[in-house]
Design an enzyme around this catalytic site. Structure first.
Site, PDB file in Angstrom:
ATOM      1  N   SER A 126     -37.289 114.925 -36.130  1.00 52.61           N
ATOM      2  CA  SER A 126     -38.424 114.602 -35.207  1.00 52.61           C
ATOM      3  C   SER A 126     -38.108 113.420 -34.168  1.00 52.61           C
ATOM      4  O   SER A 126     -38.988 113.169 -33.681  1.00 52.61           O
ATOM      5  CB  SER A 126     -39.303 114.286 -36.272  1.00 52.61           C
ATOM      6  OG  SER A 126     -39.805 115.178 -36.962  1.00 52.61           O
ATOM      7  N   ASP A 158     -45.287 123.355 -41.287  1.00 57.51           N
ATOM      8  CA  ASP A 158     -45.357 122.004 -41.040  1.00 57.51           C
ATOM      9  C   ASP A 158     -45.000 121.207 -42.146  1.00 57.51           C
ATOM     10  O   ASP A 158     -44.966 121.881 -43.451  1.00 57.51           O
ATOM     11  CB  ASP A 158     -46.891 121.511 -40.564  1.00 57.51           C
ATOM     12  CG  ASP A 158     -46.848 120.093 -39.741  1.00 57.51           C
ATOM     13  OD1 ASP A 158     -47.052 120.055 -38.653  1.00 57.51           O
ATOM     14  OD2 ASP A 158     -46.761 119.079 -40.466  1.00 57.51           O
ATOM     15  N   HIS A 178     -52.464 119.005 -39.888  1.00 59.28           N
ATOM     16  CA  HIS A 178     -52.835 117.782 -39.480  1.00 59.28           C
ATOM     17  C   HIS A 178     -54.214 117.769 -38.967  1.00 59.28           C
ATOM     18  O   HIS A 178     -54.708 117.103 -38.636  1.00 59.28           O
ATOM     19  CB  HIS A 178     -51.939 117.259 -38.390  1.00 59.28           C
ATOM     20  CG  HIS A 178     -50.408 117.008 -38.954  1.00 59.28           C
ATOM     21  ND1 HIS A 178     -50.117 115.915 -39.346  1.00 59.28           N
ATOM     22  CD2 HIS A 178     -49.416 117.757 -39.204  1.00 59.28           C
ATOM     23  CE1 HIS A 178     -48.904 115.812 -39.713  1.00 59.28           C
ATOM     24  NE2 HIS A 178     -48.424 117.061 -39.749  1.00 59.28           N
ATOM     25  N   CYS A 227     -46.416 115.549 -36.147  1.00 56.74           N
ATOM     26  CA  CYS A 227     -46.897 117.004 -36.482  1.00 56.74           C
ATOM     27  C   CYS A 227     -46.244 117.947 -35.841  1.00 56.74           C
ATOM     28  O   CYS A 227     -45.775 118.007 -34.753  1.00 56.74           O
ATOM     29  CB  CYS A 227     -48.398 117.097 -35.785  1.00 56.74           C
ATOM     30  SG  CYS A 227     -49.148 118.723 -35.867  1.00 56.74           S
TER      31      CYS A 227
END
Lengths: 602, 373
Positions: free
Chosen positions: A304, A343, A349, A362
């Site tokens: 991420s 996710d 989320h 997210c």
């Protein structure tokens, strides 16, 4: 009659002498000088390497060797036997000595034992008169006082091997026994080495030196000042603790590498005078791979940590905008496909915009964004940050990492690109690989809103014979261009939220910070989890646990440090990597003793 | 030469020279040579005053021998010739039977109170014998006489080569053959003998010892064995060549002072002189040698008896051959045979023998005058 014979013969003699002494005078003159003058090289002193505050990282210290002139020894085996009574002589040392003895002429000194301890030197000095032909010779040898700390940054020097011998300039390396093997020592070999000197020594027919006729002193190599800070390095190592991983901290204003940690590491001093076979195999076969430079050549999926620049791509290409919201459920599906891209948060989320999607990391938001961007635009944009290419840090062996594209996949794998691969690329998984160094450069780009300098270990050099270090100019590298400065502010704000917002993934490290930082957590999967299976940290063995990543820069208003932390098998970026980064940022920003204001001249 | 001589003859010292029965010019030349030799020896021995002192003692003995023999008329020597030759041959046999070994060869005979090389004595005794023999024959000699002469020469020569001492054997043979040459041998005969010698060369080759063959091969190609046998010649040539025109200066020759020249006080002392005094020094030295030899030949030519003429000529030519063989050897023209440079090299026997030989020349010179007046 007889007188004619005599006169004729004597004329013959005089002609012969005329030929030798007049006609061929210069030829014999040269031969005569070659006979009596031996040119001995004087090895130059290698340049020192110091940190930003003048602390010595690579030094030269005397090393004592026991040397034997074989022509002065009557019974070699008896001599060695008596020497062995108070000096520890190993089997392999004896073997090397006997080998060297055959190659050298009898009047030359052959080392029997290297690295004498002070006790051995003292014991021998008392007994020296009993052993004609045996002496203690002092050599200058490389010493790394910080031992393990800088092993992966500095590298080390070692004895010149056969292969290097063919490549090195024979003239320049006469008398030099060591050469930089890896790291800064290798990259700056030319600067550190210096110029060889010569001594013209008159010798007699037995080869014994009688007097020095002429000396041309050697010129020591350049001293080199690194941008690294020894104390920050120490803090970084402590912060990483016992974990395997890497930390790279860079000053975004000039590319200075402030800390460069790869753990586990090793003591570079072991390699200087030849590491024993046992010690070497122990290092080589260690499953934690201490010789592996994770910061430079460790390739990890960025996870991420790339989300901010994927978001920036979305802004640049007009695919999204900061206020655009979407509903992020537990998973994403490509239209008409069954596969679910989950996710990390099981329940999803909910409603997110760019800021909260980055703050909470997210995945579904980025799956969607990646799908809309497409792999080609993502590739085109992300490579601007140096992903997939070498950062050109001034060291050797750096790897490129991998920023995948359909072209790459076709040529490397001979397979077409699948849409699903675009989806996972948008959260830094799949084929994408980055080094901790590349992540630090990427982060510095963000900190500078698009400008960056080539990362560098060396910020100044002191040429031979001068007293002051000369600073090197930072080298700007290609800018990342976006149409509107507000795009940068949007993702920067989102990265601040990661640390400082109540729902940020790294909120725990931002809670009590006295300065503002921007960061992004990342978690890289070590092995794939099947559809519908869940990753459970508790039940997964350590070596299969996810790599924890965190990138950050601070202070946000005027960034002076950008950092990338990778904790191998650390679990999640927020819990394993972010606290490590915080400790380093704190030290750098708050401990004023770390920032060297003046350079110690030696 | 003649100017120098006449001026010396008018000198008051002339009476002294006359009383001592010596030829002034020759004597002065010998003294100059010996003093130069001491100067070079000082450098070659590395400033060893003990060596200089020992050499001075030998010179003293040598010059005493010279003066002694100058008093003995040639006729007297002639009557001793046969007996001395016989004694010499017996001594050479004794050397082979119970001689002392030095440097791998039996050359020395120890009589208890003195230790000497009988082969050195043969350098005088053989030409005396030859001169005695040919002085009795009708000259020029017949083939039979030449053959007898060869036998007289070959006996001691073979004994010496057996020691083995090739160098001295060659010099002794030379001394004997010079007498035949001076006796007036026909050139046709010389040509025949040279041809025979060439034909016999292969046989001679087999007679040589390995190290002697090695020396000859080394002469032809010193690089054949640059660290072994060729080393001496190579280093000697370097020393001579690097002397240049004026040399490197006394005590400053690097080849000499740093031990690169082997046997630099004895057989290779010429290399030291060449390196330190250059072409200037070597030509000067050769001039002095030339003067001595020519003066010796002149004295011999004026001799009134056939014996004196033959012996004096043989002595002069022998001396000449020593010079040629040594300089030829150290300059790489001839094989290394171990011949000292006359009156310069460090060493006792040859110094005394040589000066004694000049004593005989002096005697031939002075006794002729006595007879003449």
């Amino acid at each position: 009659m007889s007188a004619l014979l005599v006169a004729g013969t004597f004329i013959l003699l005089i002609m012969r002498l005329y030929d030798l002494q007049i006609t061929n005078y210069s030829h014999y003159q040269t031969l005569s000088d070659d006979n009596r003058v031996r040119v001995l090289p004087i090895a130059p002193t290698r340049g020192l390497i110091i940190d930003r505050n003048g602390e010595i990282l690579a030094d030269n210290t005397p090393n004592y060797q026991l040397v034997i002139t074989s022509s002065q020894v009557k019974d070699m085996s008896e001599l060695i036997a008596t020497l062995a009574e108070f000096i520890d002589i190993q089997e392999h040392e004896l073997a090397r000595f006997n080998k060297a003895l055959k190659r050298q002429q009898s009047f030359q000194q052959t080392p029997l034992k290297l690295n004498l301890t002070e006790q051995e030197v003292a014991k021998f000095a008392v007994n020296q008169h009993r052993y004609p032909g045996v002496e203690i010779a002092a050599h200058s040898t490389r010493y790394y006082p910080q031992k393990n700390s800088f092993a992966h940054a500095l590298g080390y020097v070692g004895r010149i091997n056969e292969k290097e011998l063919t490549k090195l300039d024979k003239q320049k390396y006469q008398g030099t026994s060591h050469v930089g093997k890896v790291g800064i020592e290798k990259y700056y070999e030319t600067d550190l080495h210096g110029e060889v000197g010569y001594q013209h020594v008159e010798i007699n027919a037995q080869g014994r030196s009688l007097r020095v006729l002429k000396t041309q002193t050697s010129l020591p190599g350049m001293d080199i000042q690194l941008s690294l800070i020894a104390r920050l390095q120490e803090v970084a190592e402590e912060a990483l603790g016992e974990e395997n991983g890497a930390i790279v901290a860079i000053d975004p204003n000039n590319g200075d590498v402030l800390a460069f940690v790869s753990q586990p590491n090793y003591d570079p001093n072991l390699f200087v005078n030849g590491i024993g076979q046992l010690a070497y195999s122990a290092l080589r076969d260690d499953k934690h791979r201490p010789l592996f430079n994770r910061a430079l050549i460790g390739q990890y999926p960025p996870g991420s940590t790339v989300k901010p620049i994927v978001a920036l791509a979305g802004l640049q290409y007009g695919v999204t905008w900061p206020e655009k919201t979407m509903y992020a459920g537990p998973f994403f599906q490509l239209p008409g496909k069954a596969r679910k891209y989950r996710d990390w948060k099981k329940e999803g989320h909910g409603i997110v915009n760019m800021d909260s999607a980055i703050a909470q990391s997210c995945d579904v938001y980025f799956y969607q964004l990646g799908d809309e961007l497409g792999i080609d635009r993502m590739h085109e944009f992300l490579i601007q940050f140096g992903l997939g290419s070498r950062t050109k840090l001034d060291t050797v062996g750096e790897v490129k990492g991998l920023m995948p594209s359909p072209e790459w996949k076709r040529s490397a794998r001979g397979q077409p690109w699948y849409p699903g691969e675009t989806i996972i690329t948008s959260i830094g998984q799949g084929y994408m690989l980055t080094t901790p160094l590349q992540l630090a450069v990427m982060t510095a780009y963000i900190a500078n809103h698009g400008t960056m300098y080539q990362p560098r270990f060396v910020r100044a050099t002191r040429p031979t014979g001068t007293l002051k270090f000369e600073n090197k100019q930072p080298i700007p590298i290609a800018k990342v261009k976006v149409d509107d400065e507000s795009y940068w502010q949007a993702i920067e704000q989102a990265m601040v939220s990661v640390v400082h917002a109540p729902n940020g993934t790294a909120r725990r490290i931002g809670a009590d910070a006295s300065y503002q930082m921007a960061g992004k957590t990342g978690t890289a999967q070590v092995f794939g989890i099947a559809q519908d299976e869940e990753y459970d940290k508790e039940t997964t063995p350590k070596h299969l646990q996810d790599h924890a990543l965190f990138v950050a820069y601070a202070p946000v208003e005027n960034p002076v440090i950008a950092i990338a932390v990778v904790v191998e098998n650390g679990g999640s970026g927020s819990s394993a990597a972010a606290p490590v980064a915080r400790k380093i940022l704190d030290a750098y920003l708050q401990d004023k003793t770390l920032e060297g204001k003046h350079i110690v001249s030696r | 030469m003649s100017v120098a001589k006449s001026s010396l003859y008018e000198h008051p010292l002339r009476v002294v020279y006359h009383f001592l029965k010596i030829d002034t010019a020759l004597f002065m030349a010998l003294v100059i040579l010996c003093i130069s030799g001491l100067v070079v020896l000082y450098s070659a021995s590395g400033g060893d005053m003990d060596a200089i002192q020992r050499q001075l003692v030998r010179l003293g003995i040598g010059f005493a021998g010279l003066l002694l023999f100058a008093q003995i008329p040639a006729d007297q020597l002639r009557s001793w010739s046969l007996w001395l030759y016989i004694i010499g041959v017996v001594l050479l046999v004794l050397v082979l039977v119970l001689g002392e070994t030095g440097k791998g060869a039996q050359r020395w005979l120890n009589l208890g109170f003195v230790r000497f090389q009988p082969s050195e004595l043969m350098k005088i005794w053989l030409p005396m014998m030859m001169a005695w023999y040919y002085a009795k024959q009708v000259l020029p000699p017949s083939l039979k006489d030449i053959f007898v002469g060869f036998v007289i020469v070959m006996v001691p020569a073979a004994l010496i080569i057996k020691q083995p001492d090739l160098g001295t054997s060659i010099l002794v043979t030379g001394a004997g053959l010079f007498v035949i040459f001076l006796a007036g041998i026909r050139y046709r005969v010389i040509a025949v003998f040279v041809g025979l010698a060439l034909a016999a060369a292969p046989a001679f080759w087999f007679y040589l010892r390995d190290y002697q063959r090695g020396r000859i091969l080394t002469l032809l190609d010193p690089e054949r064995d640059p660290l072994g046998a060729g080393y001496h010649i190579i280093q000697s040539k370097i020393a001579i060549g690097s002397g240049g025109v004026y040399g490197r200066g006394w005590l400053n020759g690097t080849q000499s002072q740093l031990d690169f020249i082997p046997e630099r006080s004895t057989d290779f002392i010429f290399s030291v002189l060449s390196e330190e005094f250059g072409f200037f020094g070597t030509s000067l030295l050769i001039m002095v040698y030339l003067f001595i030899v020519v003066r010796g030949l002149v004295i011999s030519a004026r001799a009134q008896t056939c014996y004196a003429r033959l012996l004096g000529g043989a002595i002069s030519l022998s001396f000449f051959s020593y010079v040629f063989v040594n300089i030829g050897m150290v300059s790489g023209m001839l094989p290394v045979v171990g011949v000292p440079l006359p009156l310069i090299s460090y060493g006792g026997t040859s110094m005394v023998t040589l000066l004694t030989m000049f004593g005989i020349l002096m005697s031939i010179h002075s006794h002729r005058k006595l007879l003449g007046h």
